[in-house]
Design a protein around this motif. Structure first.
Motif, mmCIF file in Angstrom:
data_model
loop_
_atom_site.group_PDB
_atom_site.id
_atom_site.type_symbol
_atom_site.label_atom_id
_atom_site.label_comp_id
_atom_site.label_asym_id
_atom_site.label_seq_id
_atom_site.Cartn_x
_atom_site.Cartn_y
_atom_site.Cartn_z
ATOM 1 N N GLY A 245 33.276 21.019 71.212
ATOM 2 C CA GLY A 245 32.396 20.173 70.422
ATOM 3 C C GLY A 245 32.931 18.764 70.297
ATOM 4 N N THR A 246 32.025 17.802 70.225
ATOM 5 C CA THR A 246 32.418 16.408 70.027
ATOM 6 C C THR A 246 33.215 16.273 68.735
ATOM 7 O OG1 THR A 246 30.404 15.682 71.153
ATOM 8 C CG2 THR A 246 31.560 14.044 69.824
ATOM 9 N N SER B 47 37.655 22.577 69.729
ATOM 10 C CA SER B 47 36.990 23.777 69.233
ATOM 11 C C SER B 47 35.485 23.545 69.247
ATOM 12 C CB SER B 47 37.474 24.076 67.821
ATOM 13 O OG SER B 47 37.165 22.992 66.960
ATOM 14 N N PRO B 48 34.678 24.603 69.147
ATOM 15 C CA PRO B 48 33.228 24.427 69.186
ATOM 16 C C PRO B 48 32.681 23.468 68.138
ATOM 17 C CG PRO B 48 33.770 26.728 69.515
ATOM 18 C CD PRO B 48 35.048 26.042 69.162
ATOM 19 N N ASP B 49 33.317 23.423 66.967
ATOM 20 C CA ASP B 49 32.867 22.534 65.904
ATOM 21 C C ASP B 49 33.519 21.153 65.963
ATOM 22 O OD1 ASP B 49 31.198 24.480 64.865
ATOM 23 O OD2 ASP B 49 32.756 25.277 63.532
ATOM 24 N N GLY B 50 34.414 20.946 66.905
ATOM 25 C CA GLY B 50 35.069 19.654 67.019
ATOM 26 C C GLY B 50 36.054 19.357 65.920
ATOM 27 N N ASP B 51 36.534 20.391 65.233
ATOM 28 C CA ASP B 51 37.472 20.161 64.130
ATOM 29 C C ASP B 51 38.922 20.404 64.531
ATOM 30 O OD1 ASP B 51 37.256 22.878 64.430
ATOM 31 O OD2 ASP B 51 36.907 23.314 62.309
ATOM 32 N N ARG B 52 39.144 20.763 65.790
ATOM 33 C CA ARG B 52 40.506 20.991 66.267
ATOM 34 C C ARG B 52 40.591 20.564 67.724
ATOM 35 N NH1 ARG B 52 43.384 25.308 68.606
ATOM 36 N NH2 ARG B 52 41.476 26.560 68.677
ATOM 37 N N ARG C 279 33.851 14.290 65.863
ATOM 38 C CA ARG C 279 33.152 13.193 65.175
ATOM 39 C C ARG C 279 33.803 12.806 63.848
ATOM 40 N NH1 ARG C 279 27.580 12.441 66.579
ATOM 41 N NH2 ARG C 279 26.767 13.910 68.120
ATOM 42 N N GLU C 280 34.379 13.764 63.170
ATOM 43 C CA GLU C 280 34.922 13.526 61.825
ATOM 44 C C GLU C 280 36.447 13.452 61.880
ATOM 45 O OE1 GLU C 280 33.018 12.980 59.256
ATOM 46 O OE2 GLU C 280 31.135 13.416 60.312
#
Length: 244
Positions: A224-225, A184-189, A227-228
């Motif tokens: 998105g990368t 996803s764009p925020d890298g959360d999925r 990271r978390e």
């Protein structure tokens, strides 16, 4: 927003609308690239290299995760400008060289409209024709890359293409998955990358990467990368049902 962002002490992402490029600083003051963007991206890549203090002749390696145009598209131009060597998965090497026709993806019903939009976007943007390029080193599962800041494991991840590869840097927890994993764009999925030649193989490759230890950051080419909580994000993914 600056398209060049730092991922780690030695890795930067150069974001593109389609197909991010990653630059890696090498201990000998050189650089490596993971993928090259669509045809026509070479000037932006060379500008990013210059911003990091690298002259063109300091680009040592271009590692192609697979043969698609948004990943190998500017390799030929960059080789001409820098003299870098090209590395690619052995089964994809004929498609990179242009000595064999790239196999077509088997599109699901959900993937067809997305594929049409992507192709239309390339046409509207005037993306130049793809130029093929010589492959200097063919990579296989279990190979390692020389000259990087830390050991790099090459993992075969077929399915998106026959010879897709991922790069795993266990010491720093970095993973370059190629298009097997999108985000996803925020890298959360995390999601299964679309447009696969073998969906079954692609899902198995996704699950192989999701099971790796020592993964803290996933440098996806699309999205998105991550990271978390990277391992938890990968574990929560449902690639079997994506793009159905």
């Amino acid at each position: 927003m600056d398209p060049l962002t730092r991922i780690s002490n030695a890795v930067w992402q150069l974001a593109f609308p389609v197909g991010h490029v990653h630059l890696v600083a090498l201990p000998d003051d050189g650089f490596a690239l993971v993928d090259t963007g669509v045809p026509g991206s070479a000037p932006a890549v060379l500008d990013a290299l210059a911003r990091l203090g690298g002259h063109p002749d300091r680009l040592r390696q271009i590692v192609l995760t697979h043969c698609h145009a948004d990943h190998m598209g500017s390799a030929a131009d960059l080789v001409e400008a820098t003299g870098a060597e090209v590395l690619a998965g052995a089964p994809d090497a004929p498609y990179v060289r242009g000595t064999a026709a790239e196999p077509a993806a088997v599109l699901t019903a959900a993937e067809r409209p997305l594929h049409e939009r992507v192709m239309a976007g390339f046409a509207a943007a005037g993306v130049p024709p793809l130029r093929h390029v010589a492959v200097d080193r063919e990579l296989h599962d279990g190979d390692t890359l020389d000259g990087w800041p830390e050991p790099v494991r090459v993992l075969a991840v077929p399915g998106h293409t026959p010879g897709g590869i991922a790069l795993h840097l266990p010491a720093s927890g970095l993973l370059f998955p190629g298009d097997v994993i999108g985000a996803s764009p925020d890298g959360d999925r995390a999601v299964l990358g679309p447009f696969n030649v073998s969906r079954e193989q692609a899902v198995a490759s996704f699950r192989r990467l999701a099971a790796l230890d020592d993964v803290g950051t996933v440098c996806v080419p699309h999205g998105g990368t991550i990271r978390e909580n990277a391992r938890a994000v990968l574990a929560a993914a449902t690639p079997e049902t994506d793009w159905r």
